[in-house]
Enzyme design. Sequence first.
Site, short mmCIF file in Angstrom:
data_model
loop_
_atom_site.label_atom_id
_atom_site.label_comp_id
_atom_site.label_asym_id
_atom_site.label_seq_id
_atom_site.Cartn_x
_atom_site.Cartn_y
_atom_site.Cartn_z
N ILE A 9 3.02 -11.75 11.52
CA ILE A 9 3.70 -11.36 10.28
C ILE A 9 3.93 -9.86 10.26
O ILE A 9 2.98 -9.08 10.39
CB ILE A 9 2.88 -11.79 9.04
CG1 ILE A 9 2.53 -13.29 9.11
CG2 ILE A 9 3.67 -11.49 7.77
CD1 ILE A 9 1.71 -13.79 7.93
N ASP A 10 5.17 -9.48 10.11
CA ASP A 10 5.51 -8.06 9.92
C ASP A 10 4.90 -7.60 8.61
O ASP A 10 4.74 -8.38 7.66
CB ASP A 10 7.02 -7.90 9.91
CG ASP A 10 7.45 -6.48 9.57
OD1 ASP A 10 7.06 -5.55 10.32
OD2 ASP A 10 8.13 -6.30 8.55
N PHE A 11 4.58 -6.31 8.52
CA PHE A 11 3.92 -5.80 7.32
C PHE A 11 4.87 -5.07 6.38
O PHE A 11 5.04 -5.45 5.23
CB PHE A 11 2.77 -4.87 7.73
CG PHE A 11 1.96 -4.35 6.59
CD1 PHE A 11 1.32 -5.22 5.72
CD2 PHE A 11 1.82 -2.99 6.38
CE1 PHE A 11 0.56 -4.75 4.65
CE2 PHE A 11 1.07 -2.50 5.33
CZ PHE A 11 0.43 -3.38 4.46
#
Length: 234
Positions: A9-11
């Site tokens: 998951i990208d932040f």
Amino acid sequence: MKHYTDLFIDFDDTLYDTHGNAVIALVETFEYFGLARYFADPRVFYEDYWLTNIDLWTRYSKGEITRDYLIVERFRHPLARGKGLEPSADYCLEVSDKFLDFCASKPGVVDGAHELVDYLHGKGYRMHITSNGFHEVQYKKLDSCGLRPYFDTIILSEDAGVNKPAKEYFDYALKVSAACKDTTLMIGDNFQTDIMGAKNAGLDTLYFNRYPHYPAPNPVTFEVTSLREIINIL
């Protein structure tokens, strides 16, 4: 539907409201350094910062410039617009450090972020942050917004030695997370760095399209326009 066990998951701007928090931090930085004495209209500073920052981050993700260059130059150009202000590299670095301190203290997340990660954690997914963000800032942001305990691994490009969208980044991410490519899904808001990077590395992808009037230009495994839609998929 395929059974996934691991989620990359990208932040920034996927879970954490990086842009919204930075807007506030930029105003705080402007006031902290008393920049009003150089700018009759602060919008000149703010607008130039955003244009410069977007350009530099695009170049950084492609490996065209270094981290240190980005940190200094994203403030040198907008500061130079100030009347009578000739920003040195040291001054730009001082401004950048304070700006990043302000940014990292902000708790703001994208709508639905806490609800989503709580749901995914309850479903037993192993979750891994995948980010091009800077080491000393990302951990502070994760703590500030309360999301850090949900993640098994924090995978930063500085540790990988290469930025998303490079295939080598995702190879590194799979290695350190002990995730299997066939059962891992990449979730992100940036089509080039998150989605195309993951696709080129052989991963399934979920594109969080925050601006749905611009649909995905290439096929993706899933596409959503809100984080809560992911609950219906996973």
